[in-house]
Design an enzyme around this catalytic site. Structure first.
Site: not given
Length: 279
Positions: A11, A130
């Protein structure tokens, strides 16, 4: 049979790697280029950068990160987060990444994927799915009515149903859509996507393992590669995702970031269990 891939995920926020839980209590975890070099030396097959700043005015920061990484690291690099236009994709590819990962923009405009694949090639267009298990009684109040286009009606969830199914989420998991995750993956392949990055929203961060039923359902539904993501806590979980889940690649973050296991240990374990990997 093709070798299974092990893919660490970083990230990136404002040009730095960060660690946290659900983007909360983020703390600095170093320079992304140095992290990329570390994983390259360990033998990672690919690397994913998720740009969690993902705003237009800060796009140049991730472009700079990609350019610096591409100068020193030669494994394939995928970048996701905030990709809204074909120009965003072009800029990232020109900066040196190999693939881009798209989620929310594809849900808003599925044919964006067709345009992107036609312009840049399917091999560099990854769809981030997702997915979350649908609870009993989910209704339009839990999401948005979606897709007036008749050609897209087959991806919409139909209730009631007795079958196990999954809806998809966007905006980093903050919004649920009444879209069947399995049918959506099939539609994205049909429209030109070259790969699926599949994350279980139920398992993500739990370290209880991948959602094997979800992973297998989508892996069996599409002909393009599927990357399993969400929930890895042990090397056994990676093995299960690749064997029982039938995924083509395993993505993990914390077990590698916190040095619980190395890429080499993961690959040697998988090889000992009969999984073909590149050592």
């Amino acid at each position: 049979m093709l070798a299974k891939r092990i893919i660490p995920c970083l990230d990136v926020k404002d040009g730095r790697v960060v660690k946290g839980v659900s983007f909360i209590n983020l703390r600095d975890a170093g320079d992304p280029v140095e992290n990329a070099k570390f994983y390259d030396e360990q033998g990672a097959d690919e690397l994913v950068f998720l740009d969690i700043t993902a705003s237009h005015e800060k796009r140049q920061i991730i472009l700079d990160v990609v350019m610096k990484t591409a100068e020193d690291v030669f494994m394939p690099l995928t970048v996701g987060g905030g990709i809204k236009t074909l120009e965003d994709i072009r800029d990232l590819l020109n900066a040196g990444c190999d693939k881009v990962s798209v989620n929310t923009t594809a849900v808003k405009d599925p044919y964006f994927i067709s345009r992107a694949a036609e312009k840049f090639g399917s091999q560099c267009i990854v769809i981030a799915v997702d997915a979350k298990r649908v609870r009993d009684g989910m209704s339009d109040a839990d999401g948005e009515a979606w897709f007036d286009d008749p050609a897209l009606k087959d991806v919409c969830l139909k209730f009631p149903t007795d079958e196990l199914t999954w809806a998809i989420s966007t905006h980093g998991g903050r919004k649920m859509k009444l879209i069947d995750a399995v049918q959506w993956a099939k539609k994205m392949e049909e429209l030109g996507a070259g790969e699926i990055m599949l994350t279980s929203m139920d398992n993500d961060g739990t370290k209880d393992g991948y959602d094997i039923e979800l992973t297998r359902a989508i892996s069996e539904a599409v002909g393009i590669p599927v990357i399993a993501s969400g929930g890895v806590g042990t090397l056994e979980h990676i093995y299960e995702g690749l064997s029982e889940g039938k995924a083509d690649a395993a993505l993990a973050a914390s077990i590698f970031h916190y040095r619980e296991y190395t890429i080499r240990e993961a690959k040697e374990y998988l090889k000992s269990r009969g999984i073909i990997v590149r050592l």
